[in-house]
Design a protein around this motif. Structure first.
Motif, PDB file in Angstrom:
ATOM      1  N   ASP A 106      -1.497   3.929   2.472  1.00 34.78           N
ATOM      2  CA  ASP A 106      -2.530   2.923   2.162  1.00 34.78           C
ATOM      3  C   ASP A 106      -1.891   1.758   1.428  1.00 34.78           C
ATOM      4  O   ASP A 106      -1.122   1.973   0.489  1.00 34.78           O
ATOM      5  CB  ASP A 106      -3.566   3.523   1.187  1.00 34.78           C
ATOM      6  N   ILE A 107      -2.229   0.551   1.826  1.00 35.67           N
ATOM      7  CA  ILE A 107      -1.767  -0.573   1.000  1.00 35.67           C
ATOM      8  C   ILE A 107      -2.961  -1.421   0.566  1.00 35.67           C
ATOM      9  O   ILE A 107      -3.990  -1.437   1.237  1.00 35.67           O
ATOM     10  CB  ILE A 107      -0.688  -1.436   1.697  1.00 35.67           C
ATOM     11  N   PRO A 108      -2.816  -2.130  -0.557  1.00 35.56           N
ATOM     12  CA  PRO A 108      -3.969  -2.860  -1.088  1.00 35.56           C
ATOM     13  C   PRO A 108      -4.454  -3.944  -0.131  1.00 35.56           C
ATOM     14  O   PRO A 108      -3.651  -4.557   0.592  1.00 35.56           O
ATOM     15  CB  PRO A 108      -3.423  -3.493  -2.369  1.00 35.56           C
TER      16      PRO A 108
ATOM     17  N   GLY B 191       3.602  -7.573   9.655  1.00 32.44           N
ATOM     18  CA  GLY B 191       2.598  -6.638   9.140  1.00 32.44           C
ATOM     19  C   GLY B 191       2.160  -7.016   7.733  1.00 32.44           C
ATOM     20  O   GLY B 191       2.849  -7.770   7.030  1.00 32.44           O
ATOM     21  N   ASP B 192       1.011  -6.457   7.318  1.00 33.92           N
ATOM     22  CA  ASP B 192       0.545  -6.773   5.962  1.00 33.92           C
ATOM     23  C   ASP B 192       1.463  -6.160   4.904  1.00 33.92           C
ATOM     24  O   ASP B 192       1.624  -6.716   3.810  1.00 33.92           O
ATOM     25  CB  ASP B 192      -0.930  -6.358   5.757  1.00 33.92           C
ATOM     26  N   GLY B 193       2.095  -5.024   5.224  1.00 38.35           N
ATOM     27  CA  GLY B 193       3.045  -4.432   4.275  1.00 38.35           C
ATOM     28  C   GLY B 193       4.218  -5.367   4.031  1.00 38.35           C
ATOM     29  O   GLY B 193       4.632  -5.598   2.889  1.00 38.35           O
ATOM     30  N   ALA B 194       4.750  -5.932   5.099  1.00 33.96           N
ATOM     31  CA  ALA B 194       5.895  -6.859   4.958  1.00 33.96           C
ATOM     32  C   ALA B 194       5.459  -8.147   4.261  1.00 33.96           C
ATOM     33  O   ALA B 194       6.231  -8.733   3.495  1.00 33.96           O
ATOM     34  CB  ALA B 194       6.494  -7.157   6.325  1.00 33.96           C
TER      35      ALA B 194
ATOM     36  N   VAL C 212      -0.453 -12.341  10.800  1.00 30.72           N
ATOM     37  CA  VAL C 212      -0.449 -11.160   9.925  1.00 30.72           C
ATOM     38  C   VAL C 212      -1.344 -10.085  10.534  1.00 30.72           C
ATOM     39  O   VAL C 212      -2.534 -10.325  10.783  1.00 30.72           O
ATOM     40  CB  VAL C 212      -0.959 -11.509   8.512  1.00 30.72           C
ATOM     41  N   LEU C 213      -0.759  -8.933  10.787  1.00 27.02           N
ATOM     42  CA  LEU C 213      -1.560  -7.799  11.260  1.00 27.02           C
ATOM     43  C   LEU C 213      -2.122  -7.091  10.037  1.00 27.02           C
ATOM     44  O   LEU C 213      -1.421  -6.325   9.361  1.00 27.02           O
ATOM     45  CB  LEU C 213      -0.704  -6.839  12.091  1.00 27.02           C
ATOM     46  N   HIS C 214      -3.363  -7.394   9.728  1.00 28.34           N
ATOM     47  CA  HIS C 214      -3.999  -6.857   8.517  1.00 28.34           C
ATOM     48  C   HIS C 214      -4.664  -5.531   8.869  1.00 28.34           C
ATOM     49  O   HIS C 214      -5.762  -5.505   9.411  1.00 28.34           O
ATOM     50  CB  HIS C 214      -5.012  -7.902   8.016  1.00 28.34           C
ATOM     51  N   ASN C 215      -3.956  -4.429   8.601  1.00 28.39           N
ATOM     52  CA  ASN C 215      -4.512  -3.103   8.926  1.00 28.39           C
ATOM     53  C   ASN C 215      -4.563  -2.186   7.702  1.00 28.39           C
ATOM     54  O   ASN C 215      -4.844  -0.993   7.828  1.00 28.39           O
ATOM     55  CB  ASN C 215      -3.722  -2.453  10.074  1.00 28.39           C
ATOM     56  N   ASP C 216      -4.238  -2.733   6.525  1.00 25.48           N
ATOM     57  CA  ASP C 216      -4.262  -1.964   5.265  1.00 25.48           C
ATOM     58  C   ASP C 216      -3.447  -0.673   5.357  1.00 25.48           C
ATOM     59  O   ASP C 216      -3.760   0.327   4.710  1.00 25.48           O
ATOM     60  CB  ASP C 216      -5.715  -1.629   4.848  1.00 25.48           C
ATOM     61  N   ASP C 217      -2.408  -0.702   6.163  1.00 24.92           N
ATOM     62  CA  ASP C 217      -1.656   0.525   6.461  1.00 24.92           C
ATOM     63  C   ASP C 217      -0.196   0.163   6.705  1.00 24.92           C
ATOM     64  O   ASP C 217       0.107  -0.931   7.186  1.00 24.92           O
ATOM     65  CB  ASP C 217      -2.258   1.133   7.752  1.00 24.92           C
ATOM     66  N   LEU C 218       0.693   1.090   6.366  1.00 21.20           N
ATOM     67  CA  LEU C 218       2.096   0.937   6.797  1.00 21.20           C
ATOM     68  C   LEU C 218       2.190   1.675   8.136  1.00 21.20           C
ATOM     69  O   LEU C 218       2.748   2.764   8.258  1.00 21.20           O
ATOM     70  CB  LEU C 218       3.035   1.501   5.729  1.00 21.20           C
ATOM     71  N   ASN C 219       1.607   1.046   9.135  1.00 18.71           N
ATOM     72  CA  ASN C 219       1.174   1.718  10.348  1.00 18.71           C
ATOM     73  C   ASN C 219       2.290   2.359  11.161  1.00 18.71           C
ATOM     74  O   ASN C 219       2.139   3.465  11.683  1.00 18.71           O
ATOM     75  CB  ASN C 219       0.420   0.686  11.192  1.00 18.71           C
ATOM     76  N   GLN C 220       3.394   1.653  11.283  1.00 21.91           N
ATOM     77  CA  GLN C 220       4.492   2.191  12.084  1.00 21.91           C
ATOM     78  C   GLN C 220       4.927   3.554  11.546  1.00 21.91           C
ATOM     79  O   GLN C 220       5.118   4.505  12.293  1.00 21.91           O
ATOM     80  CB  GLN C 220       5.670   1.202  12.065  1.00 21.91           C
TER      81      GLN C 220
HETATM   82 MG   LIG Z   1       0.263  -2.814   8.056  1.00 27.80          MG
END
Ligand SMILES: [Mg+2]
Ligand SMILES: Cc1ncc(C[n+]2csc(CCOP(=O)(O)OP(=O)(O)O)c2C)c(N)n1
Length: 596
Positions: free
Chosen positions: A500-502, A442-445, A473-481
């Motif tokens: 929300d993540i940058p 994920g994008d957060g990781a 990279v799953l770029h979703n601008d979110d800590l989706n899980q």
């Molecule tokens: Mg994410």
């Protein structure tokens, strides 16, 4: 003859067949680093960007080779940084040795700079063996015991070495005197098979069942043939715990795939309808996904007696090697003539894969993440090694990736920590430089640690015989899980301040540091993007702009979850419109009979 105690430490590790350590320098281990310099490249030191990554890599080395993984850090802050990666290894039962420096002995107890009580700090994660060297005579048995105990107990051990001890002249053989230890090299694991009487009890329960379900985990990774043979005899279906994803290929018709929140509907049906459960090498934790107490007669096989009989009340509890125990069971089992249960499982599984395809092909804004995993499955190179991070990627990895024979796959199963995706793939490349590694992150990781570890890939990839390592990279601008957990478990709307993540240009960043970068934001480009990434002449970051509104649905939705979901909408979720649309699209396939 080794010069000093640090040289001897490395020489002894070499004798234990340990040729690679992952680590990061500091003055608490300068004497050991000097010894590395003198040792040439055996053992070699792989320099990471953060000590936690070294521990993840040591854990992945163990997971992907079956050998002991070793990581190293300096005293104080470096040692502290290792901890999360070591817990990942401990919880997933991997043999890892951590070597950490310490303040020189004359200063110990003096609140000296970087002085931390490391024995106490590591006492939990390395509780089977954590020792500090206070004289060179100890070095031989400390290494021997740390490595042997890590292997024998499948756990983390830790050596704390004050820098001044490492600098002292080596003592390879302690004097034969009172108060000395005389240890040796080597460890061969025993083959443990349960008593014949217990095997007969297990066979009686399994033979009596009409609807047998099997659940296999990481403990069955080397027992694929036996699991298949027994599933054939018993007409059973086989569900796989997350760490056991690579036990059996997904193209076998009776393999129902993963189980649990990240699991599949046929695995759910298998557990809900079975009358007998055979669990092999798994400590899968969620009881609501196992049969109800009393519904099924249970037989469990586990190498670790401590892990027996704690997930479901088991009638027969066999402590033993999965492979050897299953082998010993086979002659006692009768082939079930009525195959209707098995046929039902196969039908359910076939329907499930059709549903997976339908879900993956649903449109989203812009990319439905499932489509990425669906397209990857068709293109997975032989013998690929897969790693997933914790996050929504773990759902799609668990459900949508069709693994084949010869592949390996892992993630942080029990700790479920963020961060291992990229370091696991790096360790896979060092252990198997001729195989393709694919990390799903994920994008957060990526922002937590993956981006920094791309620099490590940039440093080392030229050494790998086949340089292909793809980071999806799953770029979703979110800590989706967690966003979905807030909705489904708490009934809360998305909390934007925490979720929300940058925005960040992952593919462009990869290009900037000399790797290949591909960015996709349209579903029609996904196939070509995978083809290009897998044909690249260097490691590649495949950045996909994915829709955070696609729900990582559990295999069945409980009334409670549906109520929470509705509540989160009513309470004003910032993403409510697309989330409802996507959820409906994803569920339609289940409600309407298959079009195939
Ligand atoms: Mg994410
Ligand atoms: C070290 C750590 N911190 C926090 C969490 C809780 N957590 C689990 S998944 C997740 C979100 C991951 O976000 P991302 O990497 O962007 O993946 P996504 O779910 O968006 O695909 C979080 C915060 C965790 N498991 N580990």
């Amino acid at each position: 003859m080794a010069e000093n105690t640090a040289d001897f430490l490395l020489a002894r590790l070499r004798e234990w067949d340990i040729h690679r350590l992952y680590g990061y320098p500091g003055d608490g281990i300068n004497a050991i680093l000097g010894a590395f310099n003198r040792a040439g490249s055996d053992p070699e030191l792989i320099q990471v960007r953060h000590e936690e990554m070294a521990a993840f890599m040591a854990c992945a080395h163990a997971k992907f080779t079956g050998e002991v993984g070793v990581c190293m850090a300096t005293s104080g802050p470096g040692a502290i940084h290792l901890l999360n990666g070591l817990y990942d290894a401990k919880l997933d039962h991997q043999p890892v040795v951590a070597i950490v420096g310490q303040t020189a002995r004359p200063a110990l107890g003096g609140s000296y700079q970087q002085e931390v009580d490391l024995t106490t700090l590591f006492k939990d994660v390395a509780h089977e063996y954590v020792e500090m060297a206070s004289s060179p005579e100890q070095m031989r048995h400390l290494v021997d015991r740390a490595v042997r105990i890590a292997r024998d107990q499948r756990t983390v051990t830790c050596l704390i070495i004050p820098n001044d001890v490492a600098e002292m002249p080596a003592v390879e053989t302690p004097p034969r005197a009172h108060g000395t230890i005389h240890s040796s090299l080597g460890y061969s694991p025993p083959t443990i098979v349960p008593a014949q009487a217990d095997l007969r009890k297990a066979a009686e329960a399994l033979n009596a069942g009409k609807k047998v379900a099997m659940l296999v985990g990481a403990g069955a990774l080397d027992a694929a043939n036996e699991v298949i043979e027994i599933a054939e005899l018993l007409g059973a279906g086989v569900a796989k715990a997350l760490l056991g994803k690579a036990v059996l290929p997904d193209d076998l018709p009776f393999v129902t795939g993963s189980i649990g929140l990240l699991g599949t509907k046929p695995s759910w049906d298998l557990m809900m309808d079975c009358d007998t459960l055979l669990m092999v090498g798994s400590s899968f934790p969620y009881s609501e996904f196992l049969p109800e107490e009393g519904q099924a007669r249970g037989v469990q096989i586990d190498i670790d007696g401590r892990m027996i009989g704690i997930r479901y009340p088991m009638e027969v509890q066999l402590v033993g090697d999965s492979k050897a125990t299953l082998r010993a069971l086979i002659p006692l089992l009768e082939r079930k003539e009525d195959r209707s249960w098995r046929e039902q499982i196969e039908k359910n599984t076939e329907k499930w894969w059709e549903l997976m395809e339908e879900r993956a092909l649903e449109s989203a804004d812009p990319i439905n993440p499932q489509r990425l995993f669906f397209e990857l499955s068709k293109r997975l190179p032989d013998n690929a090694i897969l790693s997933s991070d914790s996050g929504s990627s773990a759902n799609w990895f668990a459900r949508d990736v069709k693994i084949r024979k010869g592949m390996m796959a892992s993630l942080s199963g029990n700790l479920a920590t963020m961060g291992p995706g990229v370091p696991y793939a790096i360790a896979a490349k060092f252990a198997h430089p001729d195989r393709v590694a694919i990390a799903m992150v994920g994008d957060g990781a990526m922002q937590m640690n993956g981006l920094a570890e791309l620099i490590t890939i940039g440093k080392y990839w030229h050494r790998w015989f086949d340089p292909r390592l793809v980071v999806l990279v799953l770029h979703n601008d979110d800590l989706n899980q967690v966003t979905w957990e807030q909705r489904a478990m708490e009934g809360d709307p998305r909390y934007d301040a925490s979720q929300d993540i940058p925005d960040f240009p992952y593919a462009r960043y990869a290009e900037l540091i000399g790797l290949k970068g591909i960015r996709v934001d349209h579903p029609d480009e996904i196939g070509t993007a995978w083809d290009d990434a897998l044909a690249a002449d260097r490691p590649c970051v495949l950045e996909a702009i994915t829709d955070p509104a696609v729900p990582p649905l559990p295999p069945h939705i409980t009334f409670e979850q549906a109520t929470h979901f509705a509540q989160s909408i009513l309470r004003g979720d910032s993403d409510r419109r697309s989330m409802v649309t996507q959820s409906l699209k994803q569920m339609v396939g289940e409600l309407i009979p298959s079009r195939h």
